[in-house]
Structures are given as C-alpha cells and as structure tokens.
Design a protein around this motif. Structure first.
Motif, PDB file in Angstrom:
ATOM      1  N   GLN A 228       0.829  -1.209   0.000  1.00  0.00           N
ATOM      2  CA  GLN A 228       0.000   0.000   0.000  1.00  0.00           C
ATOM      3  C   GLN A 228       0.862   1.258   0.000  1.00  0.00           C
ATOM      4  N   ALA A 229       2.006   1.207   0.693  1.00  0.00           N
ATOM      5  CA  ALA A 229       2.889   2.368   0.704  1.00  0.00           C
ATOM      6  C   ALA A 229       3.494   2.615  -0.667  1.00  0.00           C
ATOM      7  N   LEU A 230       3.796   1.542  -1.398  1.00  0.00           N
ATOM      8  CA  LEU A 230       4.300   1.691  -2.755  1.00  0.00           C
ATOM      9  C   LEU A 230       3.298   2.450  -3.615  1.00  0.00           C
ATOM     10  N   GLN A 231       2.022   2.074  -3.493  1.00  0.00           N
ATOM     11  CA  GLN A 231       0.981   2.796  -4.239  1.00  0.00           C
ATOM     12  C   GLN A 231       1.001   4.289  -3.888  1.00  0.00           C
ATOM     13  N   ALA A 232       1.034   4.553  -2.580  1.00  0.00           N
ATOM     14  CA  ALA A 232       0.942   5.934  -2.122  1.00  0.00           C
ATOM     15  C   ALA A 232       2.105   6.781  -2.612  1.00  0.00           C
ATOM     16  N   TYR A 233       3.317   6.219  -2.575  1.00  0.00           N
ATOM     17  CA  TYR A 233       4.475   7.037  -2.932  1.00  0.00           C
ATOM     18  C   TYR A 233       4.656   7.172  -4.433  1.00  0.00           C
ATOM     19  N   VAL A 234       4.110   6.252  -5.195  1.00  0.00           N
ATOM     20  CA  VAL A 234       4.053   6.463  -6.641  1.00  0.00           C
ATOM     21  C   VAL A 234       3.065   7.579  -6.947  1.00  0.00           C
ATOM     22  N   VAL A 235       1.913   7.572  -6.267  1.00  0.00           N
ATOM     23  CA  VAL A 235       0.933   8.657  -6.450  1.00  0.00           C
ATOM     24  C   VAL A 235       1.553   9.991  -6.062  1.00  0.00           C
ATOM     25  N   ILE A 236       2.165  10.036  -4.878  1.00  0.00           N
ATOM     26  CA  ILE A 236       2.744  11.284  -4.385  1.00  0.00           C
ATOM     27  C   ILE A 236       3.885  11.771  -5.279  1.00  0.00           C
ATOM     28  N   GLY A 237       4.747  10.849  -5.684  1.00  0.00           N
ATOM     29  CA  GLY A 237       5.946  11.250  -6.421  1.00  0.00           C
ATOM     30  C   GLY A 237       5.765  11.443  -7.900  1.00  0.00           C
TER      31      GLY A 237
END
Length: 438
Positions: A228-237
């Motif tokens: 889930q963190a991978l998803q979030a940081y791809v979205v953020i970055g």
C-alpha cells in the motif's frame, strides 16, 4: 487467569491525556508534508538542480528509504528517552531538514536535507501506534482515525498548496520550506507536556523484533504495508508529473493530487473504526483492491477523460493505509508488542515501497513513458490483496511467536492482561504506580 484493574490511561490526569492526544494529531499532520510538497513542483526542482529523471526518481524514493532505515531506531530511542522528547527532537530535525533542502544549490545537499526532514516522519510513523495503544487502549479506532485523518490533511495541504506557493513566490524553494512551521508547533506541544505524565524507562519491556519472523501475520502485515505504501508514494511522487506529461496544466495536476488526498480524509476518519469490527475487514479489503484496479487502469488508458474519477478511486484504495494502522494495534496484545510490530511492519514495508518510485523513474528514463509505472502499481495491488487476506485473520502475533519462542511476548509473562469485550485486542494493565511515558 485475568483480573480487572484500571487501564494505564486512567492513572494519567485528563489534562495530560488531552495534550497527548493533541500532540499525536499535530505530529501526524506533519508526517507527509515534506513528501507531498515535492510532487507538484518536481519539474521545477529537476530544472533548478539540473538533474535527470533517474535522479528525480531518487528524490521520490529517498523519503521511503529514510522511513525504513530511521524507523528501526525508534525502539532504542524510546527505551532511552521519554517518547515526548524523542518526537519533539524528531520534529525539530524535520524543520531543519526542510530549511536545508530548500536552500540547497545542488543535488547532494538536497538529498541531505531530505534525509534530515524524514527523521520526524520516520519516528512518528513507528511511535504513534504504540502511543495510542499505551494511552488510549480502548479507543484505538477513534485515535487512529483522528491521526490518520490529520496525516491525510497535512499531505493534502502540502500537495494543493505547493504549486500556488511556488508561483506566488517565484521559487519552488518557498513551497518546500513553509512546512517547517507546523513541525515546530507540534514539537512545542510535546515539550509542553509535564514530566509527571511520563514514567521511567523501566515501564517498557524489551521485545525482540527478530522473533517476529515466526509470525505469518507479522510477515503479511509487512507485505501489506509495503504494497500500500508503494501505491501511495508512486501517487505522491509521480502522478502529478504523469498528468502534466499527459497534457494537463501544472496547477490542474496539483489540484488532482490534492483531490486524491482530500478524498482520503473522511475515509481516514471512519476506516479504523470499521476495521476494529472483524466481519468488516475482508469486505473493506476487497473494496480497496477493486478501487485500485479500476482507478489505475482508468488513469492509464484515459488520463485526461475523467482524471478526477480515477484519482478519487485510487484515493479510496489508499484507505488501506488507515486499515493497516488499525490492524497493527489489533494484531498485538500489548503496547510493547505493538511497538515491535509497528517498527518491523513499517520499516520493512518502506523498504518494499522504496522500490516503487525509484523503479518508475528508472523505467521512465529508459522508455520515455509511463507503462512501467502502471505495471509496477498493478502488480503491487495483487500482493496487497493476498497479504491483506492473511493479515485479516483474527489472530495475535504474540501467540504465533510464543509457539516458537516461548515467553517472547510480555503478555505471556503477566497475569494482568484483561480481555475486553469487542474486537480490539486485550488491554495490558500495569500494577506499578508509574504512569505511561509521555
């Protein structure tokens, strides 16, 4: 055998408890600002520092790696110093790092500032779940909901405000440094806590984190958190830059990233309270997985047709963050086990997540496009679904580890564990006169 006694929080007067709750929420408000403020001005940062897409990928991955590495230091710091002092120092380090990277003239100094800024986020990520368990053991859902909502709000404000701030001031540097102010405010609240609200370090029981490898649930939680963190940081970055490259303006891309964060705010408030109900955990998981798949596929195939819809659906999927924070507290019997589980889950999870933004940047540099980004995130959704299914079994990691390492859990060495009614885990009741640490 169990016996009933007042919970630890009951021995702490109401005023310090209120201050602790405020400090937890204010800390959470700062945990994502240093990260989400970068995405909307990533192109300007690339130009200002004269770096390539690959190095831009390093910038978006650096926070995740820092969370993983620095997070492992949290238990040792918590055992040596008062938690209030650890978090205050971490937030002040965050403010200093934000100032340093905003003044950086080159890539190395920018990275150094980023690493320093991530201290607050890394230690806050790990320590907040155990503080909630320690001070508010029967209100896990409500407190996790409050601080995850604050985390989302801070991330949304930074995402929405960075581009307008850059345009208004004429520099991306002001868009990054302004977020040092709320970090200093949160640090001041921790420092204002009276010393009497915390006990000596002896109130903490050491828990060997390495033994968690004997728990399938702990491993599943780490994978779940990482996916889930991978998803979030791809979205953020990368989502804002992807939308800009697809033809949308920088301001619109920033607003869509902000929409993604804002949609998550009401979800963050209610998901933890739903997660504490066992029968709702797997339906929630399936809802999040479906939202991720539809949102990512829509963004891939029609980025300019209905970008608000795709970013909204991805935001629904990102509700898995609030869910896993609640699960960390639900899958452990004591605050000590929660701290160990939180450290290993989040630190190893961020190691997994760190591969995402970096890989997206590398693949973008090689192919010149974003197909690789969607392959990465959709693969991670599959991992999230499987790990989440295992993590939603109604078991405690204490019991799983104790079968292989007898006496590992503090709960197994005490006769004062109370099994309360409802879905939340047992509450550890301390018989010493000292109150929990502040």
């Amino acid at each position: 055998m169990t016996r009933t006694a007042p919970a630890p929080a009951a021995r702490t007067t109401r005023r310090p408890l209120v201050l602790i709750a405020i400090a937890i929420v204010l800390t959470a408000l700062n945990l994502r600002t240093a990260i989400t403020s970068v995405g909307p001005v990533l192109e300007e940062i690339e130009q200002g520092l004269g770096i390539s897409s690959g190095l831009a990928g390093v910038i978006t991955t650096m926070p995740v790696l820092c969370f993983a590495l620095i997070g492992f230091t949290a238990p040792a710091l918590s055992a040596r110093y008062r938690d209030a002092h650890v978090l205050a120092g971490a937030l002040l380090a965050m403010a200093a790092g934000l100032a340093l990277r905003s003044a950086a003239a080159g890539f190395p100094l920018f990275l150094a500032g980023t690493a320093l800024a991530m201290v607050g986020g890394a230690l806050g990520n790990v320590l907040l779940p155990s503080l909630v368990k320690r001070y508010f053991p029967t209100r896990t859902g409500a407190l996790v909901g409050a601080y995850s909502t604050a985390m989302g709000l801070g991330g949304a404000l930074a995402a929405v405000g960075s581009q307008p701030l850059a345009e208004a001031t004429g520099s991306w540097r002001w868009a990054l440094v302004v977020w040092a102010v709320p970090a200093v405010v949160a640090a001041a609240v921790w420092l204002s806590l009276p010393t009497s609200s915390g006990a000596s370090r002896q109130s903490h029981t050491a828990v060997r984190m390495r033994s968690l490898v004997h728990s399938p649930t702990a491993i599943a939680l780490a994978l779940f958190f990482g996916a889930q963190a991978l998803q979030a940081y791809v979205v953020i970055g990368w989502s804002a830059q992807y939308l800009r490259d697809s033809g949308l303006s920088a301001a619109t891309a920033g607003l869509l990233l902000g929409l993604n964060s804002l949609v998550g705010l009401p979800l963050s408030a209610v998901i933890p309270s739903l997660t504490v109900r066992p029968r709702l955990q797997r339906p929630l998981l399936l809802t999040f997985v479906a939202s991720y798949v539809v949102g990512w596929c829509g963004l891939w195939q029609a980025p300019t047709t209905a970008p608000w819809l795709w970013m909204t659906l991805i935001a629904v999927g990102m509700g898995t963050f609030s869910m896993v924070l609640a699960l960390i507290g639900l899958r452990a019997r004591t605050p000590e086990t929660v701290a160990a589980l939180s450290t290993t889950t989040q630190s190893f999870g961020y190691v997994i997540a760190g591969a995402g933004p970096l890989l997206v940047g590398v693949l973008r540099g090689i192919t010149g496009g974003y197909t690789g980004m969607f392959v990465v995130v959709l693969t991670a959704v599959g991992v999230l679904a499987v790990a989440g299914w295992i993590a939603t079994r109604q078991v405690y990691v204490d019991d799983e580890v104790d079968r292989s390492v007898p006496g590992w859990s503090p709960a197994s060495r005490r006769d004062d564990v109370v099994d309360p009614a409802g879905a939340e885990p047992p509450v550890v009741v301390r018989t010493d006169a000292a109150s929990p640490r502040g």
